[in-house]
Design an enzyme around this catalytic site. Structure first.
Site, PDB file in Angstrom:
ATOM      1  N   LYS A   1     -12.718  64.126 -28.530  1.00 33.63           N
ATOM      2  CA  LYS A   1     -12.616  65.572 -28.497  1.00 33.63           C
ATOM      3  C   LYS A   1     -11.850  66.059 -27.256  1.00 33.63           C
ATOM      4  CE  LYS A   1     -15.339  66.080 -32.162  1.00 33.63           C
ATOM      5  NZ  LYS A   1     -15.761  64.710 -32.518  1.00 33.63           N
TER       6      LYS A   1
HETATM    7  C1  LIG Z   1     -16.140  64.139 -33.756  1.00 34.71           C
HETATM    8  C2  LIG Z   1     -16.204  62.667 -33.796  1.00 34.71           C
HETATM    9  C3  LIG Z   1     -15.827  61.957 -34.953  1.00 34.71           C
HETATM   10  C4  LIG Z   1     -15.413  62.649 -36.226  1.00 34.71           C
HETATM   11  O1  LIG Z   1     -14.183  63.307 -36.109  1.00 34.71           O
HETATM   12  P1  LIG Z   1     -13.784  64.450 -37.150  1.00 34.71           P
HETATM   13  O2  LIG Z   1     -12.520  65.032 -36.618  1.00 34.71           O
HETATM   14  O3  LIG Z   1     -14.920  65.433 -37.142  1.00 34.71           O
HETATM   15  O4  LIG Z   1     -13.621  63.794 -38.464  1.00 34.71           O
HETATM   16  C5  LIG Z   1     -15.844  60.571 -34.899  1.00 34.71           C
HETATM   17  N1  LIG Z   1     -16.246  59.918 -33.777  1.00 34.71           N
HETATM   18  C6  LIG Z   1     -16.617  60.574 -32.667  1.00 34.71           C
HETATM   19  C7  LIG Z   1     -17.069  59.792 -31.497  1.00 34.71           C
HETATM   20  C8  LIG Z   1     -16.607  61.961 -32.638  1.00 34.71           C
HETATM   21  O5  LIG Z   1     -16.975  62.608 -31.514  1.00 34.71           O
END
Ligand SMILES: *Cc1c(COP(=O)(O)O)cnc(C)c1O
Length: 496
Positions: free
Chosen positions: A113
Site C-alpha cells: 500500500k
Molecule cells: C491490500 C493487500 C492485498 C490485496 O490487494 P488488493 O489491491 O486489495 O487486491 C494483498 N496483500 C497485502 C499484504 C495487502 O496489504
C-alpha cells in the site's frame, strides 16, 4: 496530446479531470472513475529498461494525470519515492524458486500500500490547489489492515487534511493493529468496528452516498475523500511498478525485448491486479494475469463461471488483507468488459447490492480471458512458505505465499513456462506469527516480539524500522464502534 477525462463506471458523471477525480475518490452515483480512453506508453521497452523508478513513475503517471504539469508530477514523485524506502530501487525484483518476486514492501509501513499511499497525499494537496479548494479534506478509509496505516503515514500532519480509519476488530494481525493504534499526528483517528472488512468498506461507501451528511460537513468546511483503491490516485501509481519490473527484467537480461510475461497477484479488493492489467493496456508486454485468492475465493469462482456471488461465509485467514468478499475494483473490469456501458454496469452493481450476486454475459466473460483465477487454502499457503524457504532460503509473507502456491499449481497444471512476476505484497515481519508458524509447523506462544526476533534469526533479514518502532510506541487510539455507528463516530471526531 489531448487531455484524458474521467467518467463514472455507472454512467451518471463524466468530464471530470484527473485532479477532480482524485479529490472526489468515488463518483456521485457510487461508481468508480475510469479514464475515457487508454493511453499508450510513448517509449520503447529498451528505453524503459534504462529508467529509474522515479523516471518510470513520471512516464506512466503523465499518461493518466494529464491536468498535472510536468513540474507538479515530478515534485510529487520526488517527495514520495525517497529515503522513506529502505532501498534506492524502491521495488526490488528477487529471483527465487523459478519466479521473480517483485518486492513492494520497502516503504515506511512495509506493505505494498505504501507504493501508492506515499504519493497520494501529494497528488491530493496538489489537486486541491489546482481546483482552488478551500475546505479541509477528510480522508475516510476502510482497511483490511494495511491501507489504514499506509494512508495515515502519508497524511499525518499534512495541512488541510484529516484522516479517519476503520478496521475490523479481530480481523487484522497484531503487528498491523499495533502499527495503527500507535499512529501519531493530530489529524489522525483510528476506529475498530465490530464487523469485518466488507462491513467497514460498505459503511464508508454509504457515508459517501449520504448527501445530507455531505451537506452537514460542507457547512462546517469539510469535504470527504477516499484513500482506498477505488481512488484513481491509488490505481495510477500502482501501474508504475509493473512497467518498472518489465524494464528491470530486460535490463538484467532475464527476458528479451518484447517477450511476454505473466503476472501473479495475491488479490483482495482487485486493485493491485487491475493496475497490472492497466500496465498491459498501455503497452507493457504482459500476457496473463493470474489472480490468486485465499479461502475467500469469490474471484476464483467468478473467473470460472461468470457469476460473482458474495453470499457465502466470510472466512478469517492468515492472509487477512485478502479477506474480502466484495472486491470493489472488479467493477472497473466489468465496466471495460461491457464496452464501457455505464448503464449495464450500474444494473449489475444494483444486482450485487440487492441480491448479493450478479452474472456477466458470455461476451463480457470473453473479454476477461487475460485473467486466470486460482486459490490457495491455508495449508497450501503455509506449505508454500515452508517449501520455498527450505529450497531457497527466501522467506515470504502469508499473502505472497498464496500467490506463490497458486502460481505453482498453475504452472504444474498448464506446463506453461512463461516467465512470471509474483507481486510480493508485504514484509514477512508484518505477519511474523503466521509466517513463523508456517516455517515451524506448530503454533507458537504468545509474545509477538519474541516471534519477531526468531524470524530475524531464521531469515537473516534486518528487522524493519516500522517493526522496531512499535515495540515501545504508546497506544494513542482506543475508539471502537458498531457497524451502524460509523457516521456518528465521524461526526464526533469532526465535531459537527
Ligand atoms: C491490500 C493487500 C492485498 C490485496 O490487494 P488488493 O489491491 O486489495 O487486491 C494483498 N496483500 C497485502 C499484504 C495487502 O496489504
Amino acid at each position: 496530446m489531448m487531455d484524458i477525462s474521467y467518467r463514472s463506471t455507472r454512467g451518471r458523471e463524466r468530464d471530470v479531470t484527473a485532479s477532480q477525480a482524485i479529490l472526489k475518490g468515488l463518483a456521485c452515483d457510487g461508481g468508480l472513475f475510469m479514464p475515457d480512453r487508454m493511453p499508450k506508453l510513448n517509449l520503447t521497452m529498451e528505453e524503459l529498461a534504462k529508467k529509474t523508478y522515479q523516471e518510470t513513475a513520471y512516464e506512466v503517471m503523465k499518461l493518466f494525470l494529464t491536468d498535472f504539469t510536468e513540474q507538479e508530477l515530478k515534485e510529487c514523485i520526488g517527495r514520495a519515492y525517497d529515503d522513506k524506502f529502505d532501498t534506492e530501487v524502491i521495488a526490488p525484483l528477487v529471483k527465487a524458486d523459478g519466479a521473480y518476486y517483485l518486492e513492494l514492501f520497502h516503504g515506511s509501513t512495509i506493505a505494498f500500500k505504501d507504493m501508492a499511499l506515499s504519493i497520494l497525499p501529494h497528488l491530493m494537496t496538489t489537486a486541491a490547489g489546482k481546483n482552488h479548494m478551500e475546505q479541509e479534506i477528510v480522508i475516510l478509509t476502510a482497511t483490511s489492515g494495511d491501507t489504514g496505516k499506509a494512508a495515515m503515514a502519508g497524511f499525518a500532519d499534512v495541512p488541510g487534511t484529516r484522516i479517519i480509519v476503520f478496521y475490523p476488530k479481530g480481523g487484522v494481525s497484531r503487528v498491523q493493529e499495533l502499527q495503527m493504534v500507535t499512529q501519531k499526528g493530530d489529524n489522525t483517528a483510528v476506529v475498530s468496528i465490530h464487523g469485518n472488512f466488507d462491513d467497514a468498506q460498505t459503511g464508508v461507501k454509504q457515508i459517501f452516498a449520504d448527501r445530507e451528511f455531505g451537506r452537514r460537513l460542507a457547512e462546517r468546511g469539510f469535504v470527504l475523500s477516499s484513500a482506498n483503491s477505488i481512488n484513481i490516485g491509488r490505481l495510477v501509481p500502482q501501474i508504475v511498478y509493473y512497467a518498472y519490473a518489465y524494464g528491470q527484467l530486460l535490463a538484467h537480461g532475464e527476458i528479451s525485448d518484447g517477450e511476454k510475461i505473466h503476472v501473479t497477484v495475491p488479490t483482495g479488493n482487485f486493485g493491485n491486479i487491475l493496475a497490472a492489467y492497466f500496465a498491459k493496456q498501455i503497452g507493457v508486454p504482459i500476457d496473463r494475469l493470474i489472480c490468486a485468492s485465499n479461502d475467500n475465493r469469490v474471484l476464483y469462482d467468478f473467473f470460472r463461471n461468470g457469476t460473482y456471488d458474495r453470499k457465502r461465509d466470510f472466512i478469517l485467514t492468515i492472509s487477512p488483507s485478502m479477506d474480502i468478499l466484495i472486491s470493489s475494483n472488479l467493477e472497473r473490469l466489468v465496466y471495460i468488459s461491457t464496452g464501457c456501458d455505464g448503464e449495464k454496469t450500474a444494473a449489475l452493481m444494483a444486482d450485487l447490492a440487492e441480491t448479493g450476486a450478479y452474472t456477466v454475459s458470455k461476451d463480457m466473460k470473453e473479454r476477461m480471458t487475460d485473467f486466470i483465477g486460482g486459490f490457495a487454502t491455508e495449508e497450501e499457503d503455509r506449505d508454500a512458505i515452508r517449501r520455498v524457504y527450505k529450497d531457497t532460503g527466501y522467506v515470504m509473507d502469508t499473502h505472497t505465499g498464496v500467490a506463490s502456491a497458486v502460481y505453482k499449481k498453475y504452472r504444474a497444471d498448464s506446463k506453461d513456462e512463461t516467465k512470471t512476476v509474483i507481486a510480493s505484497t508485504a514484509s514477512p515481519y508484518k505477519f511474523s506469527r503466521s509466517v513463523m508458524e508456517a516455517l515451524k509447523g506448530t503454533e507458537l506462544p504468545d509474545d509477538e516480539f519474541a516471534i519477531i526476533d526468531s524470524l530475524h534469526a531464521v531469515s537473516g533479514v534486518t528487522i524493519p524500522k516500522a517493526v522496531e518502532e512499535i515495540r515501545s510506541a504508546q497506544v494513542r487510539h482506543h475508539r471502537e464502534c458498531g457497524v451502524g455507528d460509523m457516521e456518528a463516530v465521524i461526526a464526533g471526531i469532526l465535531g459537527v
